[in-house]
Design an enzyme around this catalytic site. Structure first.
Site, short mmCIF file in Angstrom:
data_model
loop_
_atom_site.label_atom_id
_atom_site.label_comp_id
_atom_site.label_asym_id
_atom_site.label_seq_id
_atom_site.Cartn_x
_atom_site.Cartn_y
_atom_site.Cartn_z
N GLU A 132 0.79 -1.28 -0.19
CA GLU A 132 -0.18 0.01 0.05
C GLU A 132 0.90 1.25 0.01
O GLU A 132 2.07 1.27 0.07
CB GLU A 132 -0.92 0.33 1.14
CG GLU A 132 -1.82 -1.32 1.39
CD GLU A 132 -2.82 -1.21 2.34
OE1 GLU A 132 -4.00 -1.98 2.19
OE2 GLU A 132 -2.68 -0.42 3.27
N HIS A 260 -9.05 10.01 4.01
CA HIS A 260 -8.51 8.78 3.05
C HIS A 260 -8.76 9.33 1.65
O HIS A 260 -9.76 10.05 1.47
CB HIS A 260 -9.44 7.70 3.15
CG HIS A 260 -9.12 6.21 2.63
ND1 HIS A 260 -8.86 6.30 1.36
CD2 HIS A 260 -8.30 5.24 3.12
CE1 HIS A 260 -8.36 4.94 0.95
NE2 HIS A 260 -8.02 4.41 2.09
N ARG A 308 -0.80 8.99 2.11
CA ARG A 308 -2.28 9.38 2.12
C ARG A 308 -2.42 11.19 1.99
O ARG A 308 -3.38 11.57 1.35
CB ARG A 308 -3.35 8.95 3.23
CG ARG A 308 -3.32 7.40 2.87
CD ARG A 308 -4.41 6.73 3.81
NE ARG A 308 -4.37 5.38 3.67
CZ ARG A 308 -5.01 4.65 4.64
NH1 ARG A 308 -5.32 4.96 5.74
NH2 ARG A 308 -5.13 3.26 4.32
N HIS A 369 -10.92 9.99 7.58
CA HIS A 369 -11.03 8.58 7.91
C HIS A 369 -10.33 8.27 9.18
O HIS A 369 -10.77 7.37 9.89
CB HIS A 369 -10.05 8.06 6.83
CG HIS A 369 -9.56 6.74 6.67
ND1 HIS A 369 -10.68 5.88 6.55
CD2 HIS A 369 -8.56 6.13 6.89
CE1 HIS A 369 -10.29 4.59 6.66
NE2 HIS A 369 -8.76 4.61 6.84
N ARG A 404 -0.68 8.78 9.32
CA ARG A 404 -0.40 7.28 9.64
C ARG A 404 0.00 6.82 8.19
O ARG A 404 -0.63 6.89 7.32
CB ARG A 404 -1.98 6.92 10.05
CG ARG A 404 -1.91 5.21 10.23
CD ARG A 404 -3.31 4.84 10.78
NE ARG A 404 -4.46 5.32 9.77
CZ ARG A 404 -4.88 4.17 8.89
NH1 ARG A 404 -4.34 2.98 9.05
NH2 ARG A 404 -5.91 4.50 8.36
#
Length: 544
Positions: A132, A260, A308, A369, A404
């Site tokens: 990811e 997100h 992100r 998110h 994060r």
């Protein structure tokens, strides 16, 4: 009513259930060493779990992507995972916390498997790992595209089968109990604030009961519901953070709200908006404008697999430049059968909207998110309030820093459940129940029949946060949010004092508290860093 438990857990996601199971296992082990049978323990369950709704509605269930852990040592190692986490966190992360989570992760994965959680595997039995955004290697363990639901399923079965755990579903924690409730003046400078349990709303009789505990653990999840569009369920109203803040506990890094980049654009579904997992970009999905033009090359060399914060801001900027309400994610170049195999739930969800992801672009946009900040804790999950721990998204361990790294949150929850269980088990016998705690007093209050006031105020909080405290901020917008939230706070506190406690007014209080904290912390940070981006202090190259 007054209840007594050695361990009171508020919240029932992966953090709360993991902690409960770890403590229960140790209690059972101690009884076996003493030669005491379960039926002879005499006092009933030692652990109580307060669940705001049903056990299966926790935010954990909505996590699609997976769990990050170093498992393939042929290509990966702890140092790589640590560095990826530090980079994503804009080097604000606490390196000690990062080191602890990364190095303890593999053992915690083994324990999840022992509890019945199934991760996808290859034909040779090894884990089928995804990659990811922000990760330098394939290290994401998953279960198709509904990993959170699988973890929740496995843990729920184990928790329900454990006789030491008393589960209180559809109960709502109103406040934690401290010296304040004994008539002692408590301020943020007061030393040795202690938690004696919580006041909890019972849905059966709409009364607030007193739960006394030796150890209290806050596992209430995030606060995405303060925003108009979020991937979080409606229950994510920041309850734990707000309760601890009101009790004069320390919170940290509240300005770092992760949006997100890719939730499914569907104006009819905003709470929660359906998440299009980051694993889909790791799989090869490409972000494009509706006309098919790629744009991430303008913002980061990692393209669609950038962290992100970068991707969300890039999408936000492209939407504003072109006057769009969404951009697109393209996986049409991938093998259709493979796409359907890896993302069966996303495939069916999009198909229900008339979008075949094997032939059509997926309409996506950013949404609130994850809260990277929260209740400040040490490496054992201990908060600034004695006898009170905080785990999972409501806590701020320092792992995430300014942003994060994808799939680090579930493993953080399980690791800190382990360290908190060890620490609290060492200290629980040193504590006593505080028998002086008064029962909840609602004398003179009345049933609230003005529900429209609460409903309207919730909408106002959502609009304020979306318009003024979103992906891109400014001091002018933040001050406007502050003023609007202050007015709502005064109105809501007056109403709260006049009516009986109910879940809806308590949630509204918590949302206003959390909105205020996000805004205040954002105003105090005079720089753009990680997820906090302000046009008054821009630092990113593409905005210079």
């Amino acid at each position: 009513m007054v209840y007594k438990y050695d361990f009171l857990i508020i919240g029932a996601g992966v953090a709360g259930m993991s902690y409960a199971l770890k403590v229960a296992r140790e209690l059972q082990k101690r009884r076996e060493e003493r030669g005491t049978r379960n039926e002879e323990r005499g006092t009933g369950p030692h652990i109580c779990m307060i669940c705001k709704t049903s056990l299966d509605e926790a935010n954990t269930s909505f996590a699609q992507g997976g769990v990050a852990s170093v498992t393939n040592l042929a290509i990966d190692n702890f140092d790589k995972h640590i560095e990826d986490t530090m980079i994503a966190g804009d080097y604000i992360s606490d390196r000690a916390a990062v080191d602890q989570v990364v190095r303890m992760a593999p053992e915690q994965i083994k324990e999840l498997v022992e509890w019945g959680v199934n991760f996808d595997r290859k034909d040779d039995g090894s884990f089928d790992l995804h990659r990811e955004g922000g990760h330098s290697e394939f290290r994401i363990l998953h279960h198709a595209d509904d990993t959170g639901a699988e973890i929740q399923r496995g843990l729920m079965a184990a928790v329900r089968a454990c006789p030491d755990i008393d589960i209180k579903e559809n109960h709502f924690a109103v406040e934690i109990i401290t010296q304040h409730h004994l008539g002692v003046r408590v301020t943020r400078r007061s030393p040795h604030i202690q938690c004696y349990g919580a006041y909890v709303l019972n849905p059966d009789n709409e009364k607030v009961d007193t739960y006394l505990s030796k150890v209290t653990v806050m596992c209430t999840g995030g606060c995405g519901a303060v925003y108009m569009t979020t991937s979080n369920p409606v229950i994510a109203t920041g309850d734990g953070i707000a309760m601890v803040y009101r009790a004069k506990g320390t919170v940290q890094d509240m300005e770092f709200v992760q949006f997100h980049p890719t939730v499914l654009h569907n104006p009819k579904e905003t709470h929660p908006a359906y998440l299009i997992t980051e694993a889909m970009r790791g799989y090869g999905g490409i972000l494009k404008l509706p006309n098919g033009e790629e744009f991430m090359q303008k913002y980061d060399e990692r393209l669609s697999l950038a962290p992100r914060d970068i991707v969300a801001r890039a999408i936000d900027k492209e939407m504003k430049i072109h006057g769009l309400d969404h951009v697109c994610l393209d996986v049409t170049h991938k093998d259709p059968a493979e796409t359907r195999h890896h993302f069966p739930n996303i495939y069916q969800k999009c198909l229900s909207m008339g979008v075949d992801i094997t032939t059509d672009y997926i309409p996506v946009r950013p949404a609130a998110h994850y809260m990277c900040g929260g209740i400040k804790v040490d490496l054992n999950g201990q908060s600034s309030i004695e006898r009170l721990y905080a785990l999972g998204e409501c806590s701020c361990t320092g792992l995430h820093g300014g942003n994060r790294l994808a799939s680090n949150s579930l493993i953080e929850a399980v690791v800190y459940a382990e360290t908190a269980a060890r620490d609290s088990l060492q200290h629980v016998d040193l504590y006593d129940f505080n028998e002086k705690v008064p029962e909840w007093n609602d004398e003179g209050t009345m049933t609230n029949e003005e529900k429209v006031l609460i409903t309207q105020s919730v909408r106002e909080v959502n609009q304020i946060m979306a318009n003024y405290v979103g992906i891109v901020r400014s001091d002018l917008r933040l001050h406007r949010a502050w003023d609007r939230l202050d007015m709502l706070y005064e109105e809501t506190e007056r109403l709260f004092k006049r009516v009986k406690a109910s879940r809806d007014i308590c949630e509204l209080r918590n949302m206003i508290n959390v909105g205020y904290l996000i805004t205040r912390f954002a105003l105090e940070r005079k720089e753009s860093r990680g997820l906090h981006y302000t046009i008054d202090y821009p630092v990113h190259a593409y905005d210079k």
